[in-house]
Design a protein around this motif. Structure first.
Motif, PDB file in Angstrom:
ATOM      1  N   VAL A  65     -91.424 -13.119-108.650  1.00 22.56           N
ATOM      2  CA  VAL A  65     -91.376 -14.407-109.757  1.00 22.56           C
ATOM      3  C   VAL A  65     -90.294 -15.461-109.185  1.00 22.56           C
ATOM      4  O   VAL A  65     -89.928 -16.197-110.294  1.00 22.56           O
ATOM      5  CB  VAL A  65     -91.175 -13.929-110.965  1.00 22.56           C
ATOM      6  CG1 VAL A  65     -92.552 -13.250-111.261  1.00 22.56           C
ATOM      7  CG2 VAL A  65     -89.987 -12.966-111.268  1.00 22.56           C
ATOM      8  N   TYR A  66     -89.611 -15.374-107.877  1.00 22.17           N
ATOM      9  CA  TYR A  66     -88.561 -16.350-107.773  1.00 22.17           C
ATOM     10  C   TYR A  66     -89.019 -17.772-107.867  1.00 22.17           C
ATOM     11  O   TYR A  66     -88.077 -18.492-108.550  1.00 22.17           O
ATOM     12  CB  TYR A  66     -87.813 -16.068-106.379  1.00 22.17           C
ATOM     13  CG  TYR A  66     -88.536 -16.898-105.380  1.00 22.17           C
ATOM     14  CD1 TYR A  66     -88.591 -17.808-104.784  1.00 22.17           C
ATOM     15  CD2 TYR A  66     -89.819 -16.036-104.670  1.00 22.17           C
ATOM     16  CE1 TYR A  66     -89.296 -18.346-103.749  1.00 22.17           C
ATOM     17  CE2 TYR A  66     -90.549 -16.281-103.676  1.00 22.17           C
ATOM     18  CZ  TYR A  66     -90.492 -17.523-103.080  1.00 22.17           C
ATOM     19  OH  TYR A  66     -91.065 -17.882-102.074  1.00 22.17           O
ATOM     20  N   GLY A 104     -90.574 -16.168-119.894  1.00 26.39           N
ATOM     21  CA  GLY A 104     -91.481 -15.472-119.197  1.00 26.39           C
ATOM     22  C   GLY A 104     -90.984 -13.900-119.111  1.00 26.39           C
ATOM     23  O   GLY A 104     -92.000 -13.084-119.179  1.00 26.39           O
ATOM     24  N   SER A 105     -89.725 -13.742-119.447  1.00 24.43           N
ATOM     25  CA  SER A 105     -89.377 -12.213-119.727  1.00 24.43           C
ATOM     26  C   SER A 105     -90.027 -11.966-120.921  1.00 24.43           C
ATOM     27  O   SER A 105     -90.151 -10.591-120.982  1.00 24.43           O
ATOM     28  CB  SER A 105     -87.863 -12.338-119.655  1.00 24.43           C
ATOM     29  OG  SER A 105     -87.204 -12.464-118.225  1.00 24.43           O
ATOM     30  N   LEU A 109     -93.541 -15.040-130.458  1.00 19.58           N
ATOM     31  CA  LEU A 109     -95.014 -15.372-130.575  1.00 19.58           C
ATOM     32  C   LEU A 109     -95.748 -14.959-129.460  1.00 19.58           C
ATOM     33  O   LEU A 109     -96.796 -14.317-129.247  1.00 19.58           O
ATOM     34  CB  LEU A 109     -95.387 -16.593-131.023  1.00 19.58           C
ATOM     35  CG  LEU A 109     -95.406 -17.123-132.403  1.00 19.58           C
ATOM     36  CD1 LEU A 109     -95.448 -18.834-132.457  1.00 19.58           C
ATOM     37  CD2 LEU A 109     -96.263 -16.525-133.347  1.00 19.58           C
ATOM     38  N   VAL A 110     -95.015 -15.152-128.307  1.00 22.56           N
ATOM     39  CA  VAL A 110     -95.857 -14.957-127.055  1.00 22.56           C
ATOM     40  C   VAL A 110     -95.492 -13.347-126.793  1.00 22.56           C
ATOM     41  O   VAL A 110     -96.453 -12.878-126.015  1.00 22.56           O
ATOM     42  CB  VAL A 110     -95.032 -15.578-125.629  1.00 22.56           C
ATOM     43  CG1 VAL A 110     -93.787 -14.941-125.502  1.00 22.56           C
ATOM     44  CG2 VAL A 110     -95.870 -15.646-124.705  1.00 22.56           C
ATOM     45  N   GLY A 123     -88.648  -4.782-113.119  1.00 23.94           N
ATOM     46  CA  GLY A 123     -88.327  -5.741-112.226  1.00 23.94           C
ATOM     47  C   GLY A 123     -88.404  -7.191-112.621  1.00 23.94           C
ATOM     48  O   GLY A 123     -87.616  -8.193-112.643  1.00 23.94           O
ATOM     49  N   LEU A 124     -89.695  -7.589-113.127  1.00 24.13           N
ATOM     50  CA  LEU A 124     -90.224  -8.761-113.562  1.00 24.13           C
ATOM     51  C   LEU A 124     -89.026  -9.199-114.730  1.00 24.13           C
ATOM     52  O   LEU A 124     -88.827 -10.462-114.707  1.00 24.13           O
ATOM     53  CB  LEU A 124     -91.587  -8.921-113.728  1.00 24.13           C
ATOM     54  CG  LEU A 124     -92.664  -8.867-112.883  1.00 24.13           C
ATOM     55  CD1 LEU A 124     -93.842  -8.721-113.404  1.00 24.13           C
ATOM     56  CD2 LEU A 124     -92.383  -9.902-111.828  1.00 24.13           C
ATOM     57  N   LEU A 125     -89.167  -8.360-115.631  1.00 20.80           N
ATOM     58  CA  LEU A 125     -88.451  -8.638-116.886  1.00 20.80           C
ATOM     59  C   LEU A 125     -87.056  -8.819-116.234  1.00 20.80           C
ATOM     60  O   LEU A 125     -86.113  -9.648-117.098  1.00 20.80           O
ATOM     61  CB  LEU A 125     -88.632  -7.334-117.941  1.00 20.80           C
ATOM     62  CG  LEU A 125     -87.749  -7.413-119.103  1.00 20.80           C
ATOM     63  CD1 LEU A 125     -88.455  -8.514-120.019  1.00 20.80           C
ATOM     64  CD2 LEU A 125     -87.983  -6.122-119.726  1.00 20.80           C
TER      65      LEU A 125
END
Length: 385
Positions: A112-113, A338-339, A215-216, A56-58
């Protein structure tokens, strides 16, 4: 890069909102294993439900990033806060695995809105040329909120059950929204999309952003050694206890936050492209140190070295990713970035869990060291991009 106003009217509300949001998250998420056990649901079902939450976050963090600068108003932020609060309350009514998956997926999509907007404001509010310092300061409130929530959650559960966590968590989340609603958004200089120029998604095809995104993913995959597996190998290999594992993880979180604060100004002076390889050297050194440790004390020292590297990278990689992105596209960039963080959080446990099961716990450390070395080489290449 265009920066938001650095006055207290923006900076303090952003810090308070981050503190409350992640406290509320910790209060609810940390007790889900107890709730699943109470309802007779299995560990496998718990892991699958968390994977749905992560998906869901992704799925939506990039979208919230695209909308970030449009969400800068009390009306939009308030409406989304109500929807998120309702999704938290709904978790209290879940009784089956399927319902938990559905509701955790919805909560993940909504939770995460505000994250891309808050991260951008936190990064820019310290002033021009100090993005890493700004992220380090924001990280203090993020880390403190998460620590408070995860520490208080089990206590609340033992006193009043899952509904006490839901009620207190939702209340804390609602309170964390109030400072955002009081920001004078009309006077905040959020970047606006211009009529000409590339689309947001085309703008993210820039080479340095692509390098930083890779990298992240490697960073989060590597650091899951500490966040997801120390509870296992510290007992199996180093003969510690469950309580001692908790203390080490808590210490690592604290060291990572302090490292981010202390290293932020140094990263700003060096430049994120020069600083990134150092962070991966620290992560790799910590993995190697754990592999070679002879006792629990040695393992703890190596873990804290990894935490220093994690804090270093937490204030380095986002500024690196945004360094060549036009201001009006940076909200989208923060969300998409962030994804990729979420992707690392999914891939890391899958990879290390497979290694642990197939080869054994000691094999985790060379695998993680190898990931850190690959990331170090990629970070070196990024310097020339």
């Amino acid at each position: 890069m265009t920066f938001a106003h650095g006055e207290r009217s923006v900076r303090l509300p952003v810090y308070l909102a981050s503190l409350g949001t992640w406290s509320a998250y910790g209060l609810v998420i940390v007790v889900l294993p107890f709730r699943f056990q109470q309802l007779g649901l299995s560990v496998v079902e718990y892991g699958a439900a968390l994977a749905v939450y992560a998906l869901g976050l992704l799925a939506t963090e990039g979208l919230w990033g695209y909308l970030a600068f449009r969400l800068g108003s009390a009306r939009y932020l308030g409406g989304l806060a109500v929807a998120t609060g309702l999704s938290m309350v709904a978790l209290g009514f879940a009784r089956s695995f399927v319902v938990f998956c559905l509701l955790l997926g919805i909560y993940g999509m909504l939770a995460v809105y505000s994250t891309p907007l808050l991260r951008w404001l936190g990064m820019t509010a310290s002033g021009r040329g100090r993005p890493s310092q700004g992220l380090g300061r924001l990280g203090v409130f993020f880390g403190l909120g998460l620590s408070v929530g995860t520490a208080a959650g089990p206590v609340l559960y033992s006193v009043g059950g899952f509904w006490s966590n839901i009620v207190v968590g939702t209340t804390v989340f609602a309170a964390s929204t109030v400072p955002l609603l009081r920001i004078p958004w009309a006077s905040v200089s959020l970047p606006r999309t211009r009529g000409s120029g590339p689309s947001p998604l085309r703008a993210l095809l820039e080479q340095r952003f692509a390098f930083a995104s890779a990298l992240v993913v490697l960073y989060f995959m590597t650091y899951t050694l500490v966040t997801n597996f120390l509870q296992y190998y510290s007992i199996d290999l180093f003969h510690g206890t469950i309580d001692e594992a908790g203390y080490v993880i808590g210490a690592a979180r604290g060291v990572a936050v302090i490292s981010g604060v202390l290293c932020g100004s140094l990263v700003d002076r060096w430049g994120a492209h020069r600083a990134a390889p150092v962070g991966f050297l620290l992560l790799g050194g910590g993995a190697a140190g754990t592999w070679l440790s002879l006792n629990y004390a040695g393992m703890t020292g190596a873990t804290l070295l990894m935490a220093v590297g994690a804090g270093w990278l937490s204030v380095t990689l986002l500024p690196l990713a945004l360094s060549r992105i036009r201001p009006e596209h940076q909200g989208t960039a923060v969300g998409v970035f962030g994804s990729f963080e979420d992707l690392g959080l999914i891939l890391g446990p899958l990879l290390l869990g497979a290694v642990y099961s197939a080869v054994g716990p000691r094999a985790l450390f060379p695998v993680v060291g190898g990931l850190a070395f690959v990331a170090f080489l990629l970070a070196i290449l990024t310097r020339g991009s």
